[in-house]
Scaffold this motif. Structure first.
Motif, mmCIF file in Angstrom:
data_model
loop_
_atom_site.group_PDB
_atom_site.id
_atom_site.type_symbol
_atom_site.label_atom_id
_atom_site.label_comp_id
_atom_site.label_asym_id
_atom_site.label_seq_id
_atom_site.Cartn_x
_atom_site.Cartn_y
_atom_site.Cartn_z
ATOM 1 N N ARG A 225 1.059 35.915 16.243
ATOM 2 C CA ARG A 225 1.914 35.913 17.420
ATOM 3 C C ARG A 225 1.167 35.263 18.579
ATOM 4 O O ARG A 225 -0.057 35.249 18.620
ATOM 5 C CB ARG A 225 2.320 37.346 17.820
ATOM 6 C CG ARG A 225 3.261 38.030 16.840
ATOM 7 C CD ARG A 225 4.646 37.370 16.861
ATOM 8 N NE ARG A 225 5.612 38.098 16.056
ATOM 9 C CZ ARG A 225 5.839 37.874 14.770
ATOM 10 N NH1 ARG A 225 5.117 36.954 14.130
ATOM 11 N NH2 ARG A 225 6.765 38.561 14.118
ATOM 12 N N HIS A 226 1.921 34.753 19.549
ATOM 13 C CA HIS A 226 1.354 34.065 20.702
ATOM 14 C C HIS A 226 0.488 35.036 21.511
ATOM 15 O O HIS A 226 0.911 36.157 21.821
ATOM 16 C CB HIS A 226 2.492 33.514 21.578
ATOM 17 C CG HIS A 226 2.032 32.530 22.616
ATOM 18 N ND1 HIS A 226 1.398 32.912 23.777
ATOM 19 C CD2 HIS A 226 2.128 31.178 22.655
ATOM 20 C CE1 HIS A 226 1.118 31.840 24.498
ATOM 21 N NE2 HIS A 226 1.556 30.764 23.824
ATOM 22 N N SER A 227 -0.717 34.585 21.890
ATOM 23 C CA SER A 227 -1.629 35.468 22.617
ATOM 24 C C SER A 227 -1.143 35.767 24.028
ATOM 25 O O SER A 227 -1.491 36.803 24.600
ATOM 26 C CB SER A 227 -3.035 34.855 22.671
ATOM 27 O OG SER A 227 -3.020 33.629 23.391
ATOM 28 N N GLY A 228 -0.341 34.878 24.598
ATOM 29 C CA GLY A 228 0.196 35.139 25.942
ATOM 30 C C GLY A 228 1.253 36.208 25.934
ATOM 31 O O GLY A 228 1.422 36.942 26.908
ATOM 32 N N LEU A 235 -5.337 43.887 19.810
ATOM 33 C CA LEU A 235 -6.539 43.073 19.621
ATOM 34 C C LEU A 235 -6.404 42.245 18.349
ATOM 35 O O LEU A 235 -5.889 42.733 17.336
ATOM 36 C CB LEU A 235 -7.784 43.961 19.520
ATOM 37 C CG LEU A 235 -8.159 44.767 20.772
ATOM 38 C CD1 LEU A 235 -9.337 45.684 20.469
ATOM 39 C CD2 LEU A 235 -8.500 43.822 21.918
ATOM 40 N N ASP A 236 -6.884 41.021 18.413
ATOM 41 C CA ASP A 236 -6.821 40.166 17.223
ATOM 42 C C ASP A 236 -7.738 40.696 16.125
ATOM 43 O O ASP A 236 -8.672 41.463 16.368
ATOM 44 C CB ASP A 236 -7.206 38.731 17.586
ATOM 45 C CG ASP A 236 -8.638 38.630 18.059
ATOM 46 O OD1 ASP A 236 -9.511 38.316 17.233
ATOM 47 O OD2 ASP A 236 -8.889 38.878 19.254
ATOM 48 N N ALA A 237 -7.487 40.259 14.890
ATOM 49 C CA ALA A 237 -8.234 40.761 13.734
ATOM 50 C C ALA A 237 -9.716 40.420 13.824
ATOM 51 O O ALA A 237 -10.561 41.205 13.384
ATOM 52 C CB ALA A 237 -7.638 40.190 12.445
ATOM 53 N N ILE A 323 -2.741 35.176 18.136
ATOM 54 C CA ILE A 323 -3.539 36.334 17.727
ATOM 55 C C ILE A 323 -3.677 36.294 16.211
ATOM 56 O O ILE A 323 -2.661 36.297 15.483
ATOM 57 C CB ILE A 323 -2.872 37.642 18.172
ATOM 58 C CG1 ILE A 323 -2.853 37.713 19.702
ATOM 59 C CG2 ILE A 323 -3.589 38.857 17.589
ATOM 60 C CD1 ILE A 323 -2.104 38.910 20.247
ATOM 61 N N ALA A 324 -4.914 36.257 15.726
ATOM 62 C CA ALA A 324 -5.146 36.240 14.286
ATOM 63 C C ALA A 324 -4.663 37.556 13.686
ATOM 64 O O ALA A 324 -5.132 38.629 14.081
ATOM 65 C CB ALA A 324 -6.624 36.039 14.000
#
Length: 463
Positions: A225-228, A235-237, A323-324
């Motif tokens: 998903r978009h980080s913004g 938190l990303d993986a 986001i990973a």
């Protein structure tokens, strides 16, 4: 009778004969270096067969009934070219298995780091330079020299296994042992593939850590998903993985994973490692504080350590603002010599799951596991070896553990529980094994040849 004959050679005579043998040893090493026995270029290749045949002929010169046999992998595919041999003096005498390996590491020189041709033996000062000069050409040279000195005064039976794939993982080693068990049945095994405190101070290797590896996968979302839009809420993986990895350590940087054990230095610590030397050898930045507590020796030899050796994540090149959702990393755990690596592997995997940060999903899978090894520091065999080294070098040995692993040693000990194992070797801190400008100290080699001759002489008297 064999015991009496063997004892006829005094230490002084052995030392003199070791000195006289050095021209032969150097000639052997020069020819061995020129063979270019790089197992990474194919363990079953013709160049490896020729190198094995060369070594077998050299064994025959010192009275060993030797031959070259090709091993097979578990799946039946062609394995390494192995050299086996024996010299039986008395069926009732003790038997010593002598191990070394004839394959060498590659020697790339694209950056010009080699100061000599890696496959031409070159003497500079008191060192012989070339790939395999030390690891493990000199291991073979030690065995050859000891047998040449003792000659018909040998008081023990000897068996040889000179391996052809040590530098690439020894995949076919144990299948070969199972296929030819008679070549490995012995009372003592000398593994001449380790190192010494310095070129002037000898060592026995007292322990080897085990090794086990797991892959850990962290998931936080079903899809990116978009980080913004979602950053700040989740938190990303990759960040989750970083938090998970850091949770393995306490405030001193000591590994603190329940069920992963530590132990004391085998045989007691005679001398700790020098921190400044360690920093120089390891190219460690001056600003970096060394983690952990206790002696440096214990941290490197017998305490467990974990290294992240792989990480699957989006490369910087081509990265974008998402986001990973998941990532996978590989952990290599060096275990205390006495701990069952399967036990440590399970403990590490369960720790990962139990310490999943912020409820992320953590799964793990085992990759491999190899047991460590510890020397019997008080055995008669060890005492003979230590005295032989002291008599040959003129100073007491400073024994040392190794942080790495040699899985075949505990595997063989499990198959042959009567083994007394000695891990010796030609290397010293200046040998640069696996690196450019590999070299062997010639004075050290001479003393090591003498020391092994003394060991074989005195093993005739063990009970």
């Amino acid at each position: 009778m064999n015991k009496e004959v063997a004892m006829a050679l005094s230490n002084e005579t052995i030392l003199q004969q070791a000195e006289a043998y050095m021209d032969t040893a150097i000639d052997f090493l020069n020819r061995k270096i020129a063979m270019k026995a790089v197992s990474a270029d194919g363990i079953a290749a013709e160049h490896m067969k020729k190198d094995a045949e060369f070594v077998a002929k050299e064994l025959a010169r010192v009275g060993v009934d030797s031959k070259v046999v090709q091993s097979r992998n578990e799946d039946g595919s062609a394995g390494a070219w192995e050299v086996i041999g024996q010299k039986i003096v008395d069926p009732k005498a003790k038997t010593v298995l002598l191990y070394a390996h004839h394959d060498v590491m590659p020697a790339p020189n694209d950056d010009g780091a080699w100061e000599t041709d890696p496959f031409v033996g070159t003497i500079k000062g008191d060192r012989l330079y070339g790939r395999g000069a030390s690891d493990d050409g000199s291991g073979i040279a030690i065995h050859l020299g000891a047998l040449a000195i003792l000659g018909d005064k040998l008081g023990v039976n000897v068996k040889f296994f000179i391996e052809g794939e040590e530098e690439v993982g020894s995949e076919s080693f144990i299948p070969f042992v199972k296929e030819h068990p008679e070549f490995f049945n012995a009372d003592v095994m000398i593994v001449a593939d380790s190192g010494n405190w310095t070129a002037e101070i000898p060592s026995l290797t007292t322990s080897l850590r085990g090794n086990t590896t797991i892959d850990v996968t962290v998931r936080v979302m079903e899809s990116p998903r978009h980080s913004g839009a979602y950053g700040g809420a989740v938190l990303d993986a990759n960040t989750m993985a970083a938090l998970l990895i850091s949770s393995m350590y306490n405030e001193d940087g000591e590994l603190a994973v329940d069920g992963v054990k530590s132990q004391e230095v085998v045989g007691g610590l005679q001398q700790d490692l020098d921190e400044e030397q360690l920093r120089r050898d390891g190219s460690i930045l001056s600003s970096v504080k060394l983690p952990g507590t206790g002696s440096l020796a214990s941290r490197l030899w017998v305490k467990p350590s974990v290294t992240v050796i792989g990480f699957d994540a989006q490369p910087v090149e081509g990265s974008f603002n998402v986001i990973a959702p998941s990532c996978t990393f590989r952990l290599s755990l060096r275990t205390a010599p006495s701990q069952d690596p399967a036990e440590a592997q399970k403990a590490l995997g369960e720790f990962m799951v139990a310490h999943a940060p912020f409820g992320c999903e953590v799964t793990w899978k085992p990759i491999d596991a190899g047991r460590g090894w510890a020397m019997d520091a008080h055995s008669e065999v060890t005492q003979i070896a230590e005295k032989s080294l002291e008599d040959a070098f003129g100073c007491a040995p400073i024994n040392q553990g190794q942080g790495g692993s040699i899985p075949f040693i505990p595997d063989l000990c499990a198959m042959y529980p009567q083994y007394h194992v000695l891990v010796t070797g030609p290397e010293d801190p200046k040998a640069n094994c696996h690196s450019p400008n590999e070299s062997q100290s010639l004075p050290s080699l001479r003393k090591l040849i003498a020391a092994e001759a003394m060991m074989l002489r005195d093993f005739a008297n063990i009970k």
